[in-house]
Design a protein around this motif. Structure first.
Motif, PDB file in Angstrom:
ATOM      1  N   ASP A  91       0.947  -1.195   0.066  1.00 45.32           N
ATOM      2  CA  ASP A  91       0.233  -0.021   0.256  1.00 45.32           C
ATOM      3  C   ASP A  91       1.025   1.250  -0.020  1.00 45.32           C
ATOM      4  OD1 ASP A  91      -2.489  -1.344   0.289  1.00 45.32           O
ATOM      5  OD2 ASP A  91      -2.376  -1.115   1.984  1.00 45.32           O
ATOM      6  N   ASN A  92       2.185   1.067   0.986  1.00 37.62           N
ATOM      7  CA  ASN A  92       2.787   2.481   0.462  1.00 37.62           C
ATOM      8  C   ASN A  92       4.271   2.481  -0.676  1.00 37.62           C
ATOM      9  OD1 ASN A  92       1.034   4.222   2.680  1.00 37.62           O
ATOM     10  ND2 ASN A  92       1.623   2.425   3.786  1.00 37.62           N
ATOM     11  N   TRP A  93       4.643   1.300  -1.272  1.00 33.37           N
ATOM     12  CA  TRP A  93       5.294   1.060  -1.795  1.00 33.37           C
ATOM     13  C   TRP A  93       6.044   2.978  -2.317  1.00 33.37           C
ATOM     14  CZ3 TRP A  93       5.802   3.516  -6.523  1.00 33.37           C
ATOM     15  CH2 TRP A  93       4.237   3.776  -7.478  1.00 33.37           C
ATOM     16  N   TYR A  94       5.246   3.472  -2.718  1.00 33.67           N
ATOM     17  CA  TYR A  94       5.388   4.950  -3.131  1.00 33.67           C
ATOM     18  C   TYR A  94       7.197   5.366  -2.394  1.00 33.67           C
ATOM     19  CZ  TYR A  94       1.387   5.467  -1.511  1.00 33.67           C
ATOM     20  OH  TYR A  94      -0.014   5.834  -0.716  1.00 33.67           O
ATOM     21  N   TRP A  95       5.943   5.500  -1.090  1.00 35.89           N
ATOM     22  CA  TRP A  95       7.259   6.818   0.166  1.00 35.89           C
ATOM     23  C   TRP A  95       8.176   5.779   0.938  1.00 35.89           C
ATOM     24  CZ3 TRP A  95       5.454  11.148   1.347  1.00 35.89           C
ATOM     25  CH2 TRP A  95       3.754  10.706   0.635  1.00 35.89           C
ATOM     26  N   ILE A  96       7.945   4.383   0.425  1.00 36.99           N
ATOM     27  CA  ILE A  96       9.291   3.913   0.842  1.00 36.99           C
ATOM     28  C   ILE A  96      10.063   4.066  -0.968  1.00 36.99           C
ATOM     29  CG2 ILE A  96      10.397   1.341   0.281  1.00 36.99           C
ATOM     30  CD1 ILE A  96       7.750   0.323   1.737  1.00 36.99           C
ATOM     31  N   LEU A  97       9.578   4.096  -1.469  1.00 34.94           N
ATOM     32  CA  LEU A  97      10.294   3.853  -2.889  1.00 34.94           C
ATOM     33  C   LEU A  97      11.352   5.844  -2.798  1.00 34.94           C
ATOM     34  CD1 LEU A  97      12.003   3.693  -5.947  1.00 34.94           C
ATOM     35  CD2 LEU A  97      10.063   4.362  -6.761  1.00 34.94           C
ATOM     36  N   ALA A 142      11.612   7.141   0.304  1.00 33.95           N
ATOM     37  CA  ALA A 142      13.125   7.667   1.210  1.00 33.95           C
ATOM     38  C   ALA A 142      14.330   6.660   0.690  1.00 33.95           C
ATOM     39  CB  ALA A 142      12.730   6.214   2.437  1.00 33.95           C
ATOM     40  N   ALA A 143      14.257   5.405  -0.452  1.00 33.63           N
ATOM     41  CA  ALA A 143      15.881   5.153  -1.031  1.00 33.63           C
ATOM     42  C   ALA A 143      16.367   5.944  -1.585  1.00 33.63           C
ATOM     43  CB  ALA A 143      15.235   3.571  -1.495  1.00 33.63           C
ATOM     44  N   ALA A 144      15.135   6.663  -2.702  1.00 30.36           N
ATOM     45  CA  ALA A 144      15.987   7.784  -3.532  1.00 30.36           C
ATOM     46  C   ALA A 144      16.833   8.951  -3.465  1.00 30.36           C
ATOM     47  CB  ALA A 144      14.458   7.973  -4.809  1.00 30.36           C
ATOM     48  N   SER A 145      15.542   9.702  -1.785  1.00 28.01           N
ATOM     49  CA  SER A 145      16.548  10.199  -0.751  1.00 28.01           C
ATOM     50  C   SER A 145      17.494  10.482  -0.238  1.00 28.01           C
ATOM     51  CB  SER A 145      14.897  10.958   0.433  1.00 28.01           C
ATOM     52  OG  SER A 145      16.354  11.996   1.035  1.00 28.01           O
ATOM     53  N   GLY A 183      19.691   7.448  -1.254  1.00 31.69           N
ATOM     54  CA  GLY A 183      20.910   7.673  -1.968  1.00 31.69           C
ATOM     55  C   GLY A 183      21.503   9.052  -2.655  1.00 31.69           C
ATOM     56  N   MET A 184      20.553   9.396  -2.741  1.00 32.83           N
ATOM     57  CA  MET A 184      20.711  10.790  -3.378  1.00 32.83           C
ATOM     58  C   MET A 184      22.112  11.638  -2.409  1.00 32.83           C
ATOM     59  SD  MET A 184      17.254  13.374  -5.205  1.00 32.83           S
ATOM     60  CE  MET A 184      16.508  12.790  -4.135  1.00 32.83           C
ATOM     61  N   LEU A 185      21.593  11.735  -0.848  1.00 34.96           N
ATOM     62  CA  LEU A 185      21.926  12.131   0.472  1.00 34.96           C
ATOM     63  C   LEU A 185      24.011  10.872   0.087  1.00 34.96           C
ATOM     64  CD1 LEU A 185      20.272  12.170   3.080  1.00 34.96           C
ATOM     65  CD2 LEU A 185      20.712  14.387   2.043  1.00 34.96           C
ATOM     66  N   LEU A 186      23.630   9.508  -0.380  1.00 37.53           N
ATOM     67  CA  LEU A 186      25.019   9.781  -0.365  1.00 37.53           C
ATOM     68  C   LEU A 186      25.605   9.693  -1.467  1.00 37.53           C
ATOM     69  CD1 LEU A 186      26.756   7.028   0.250  1.00 37.53           C
ATOM     70  CD2 LEU A 186      25.255   5.417  -0.511  1.00 37.53           C
ATOM     71  N   TRP A 187      25.239   9.737  -2.349  1.00 38.25           N
ATOM     72  CA  TRP A 187      26.064  10.410  -3.986  1.00 38.25           C
ATOM     73  C   TRP A 187      26.275  12.216  -3.419  1.00 38.25           C
ATOM     74  CZ3 TRP A 187      28.399   9.193  -8.013  1.00 38.25           C
ATOM     75  CH2 TRP A 187      28.819   9.971  -9.363  1.00 38.25           C
TER      76      TRP A 187
END
Length: 133
Positions: free
Chosen positions: A6-12, A14-17, A19-23
């Motif tokens: 139901d909340n796959w978009y929030w998980i995505l 969070a993961a993208a955010s 990843g951007m911080l790590l980059w």
């Protein structure tokens, strides 16, 4: 499992955010001082500024009061403070060479050496004073 579906978009998101911080960390040469943190360290703890750029880059513009010791000459320890507990702010053009220099300085015993994240480019972007010689 229903929550994830139901909340796959929030998980995505969070993961993208993350990843951007790590980059950003990888791209900027790792952890280091922001220009504001560097100013505070210089003013409050009398940190010395070591610029590891080549001489021509240094003459084109550097932090006020910086000492130029090119990265290739850093191992000789000429020009470095005798007191190895002195805080050091290490600077280069972009932050990549200064991060390497911090590793070398720590191997020489300078445990309080820190890199200016983003280098002179970040310093200029923050509209902080630059000296030319």
């Amino acid at each position: 499992m229903s929550y994830v579906a139901d909340n796959w978009y929030w998980i995505l998101a969070a993961a993208a955010s993350g990843g951007m911080l790590l980059w950003q960390q990888v791209k900027s040469g790792g952890a280091g001082l922001s220009p504001t943190e560097a100013v505070l360290l210089i003013n409050r703890e009398k940190a010395q500024v070591i610029d590891v750029c080549e001489e021509a880059e240094f003459k084109a513009g550097h932090l006020v009061g910086a000492k130029n010791i090119p990265l290739s000459q850093l191992g000789s320890a000429k020009g470095l403070p005798g007191n190895k507990t002195t805080p050091l702010v290490v600077v280069c053009a972009s932050g990549v060479r200064s991060a390497k220099a911090v590793s070398q300085l720590k191997a020489l015993g300078y445990e309080n050496a820190q890199s200016l994240q983003g280098g002179m480019a970040a310093w200029r972007a923050a509209n902080l004073p630059i000296q030319k010689s």
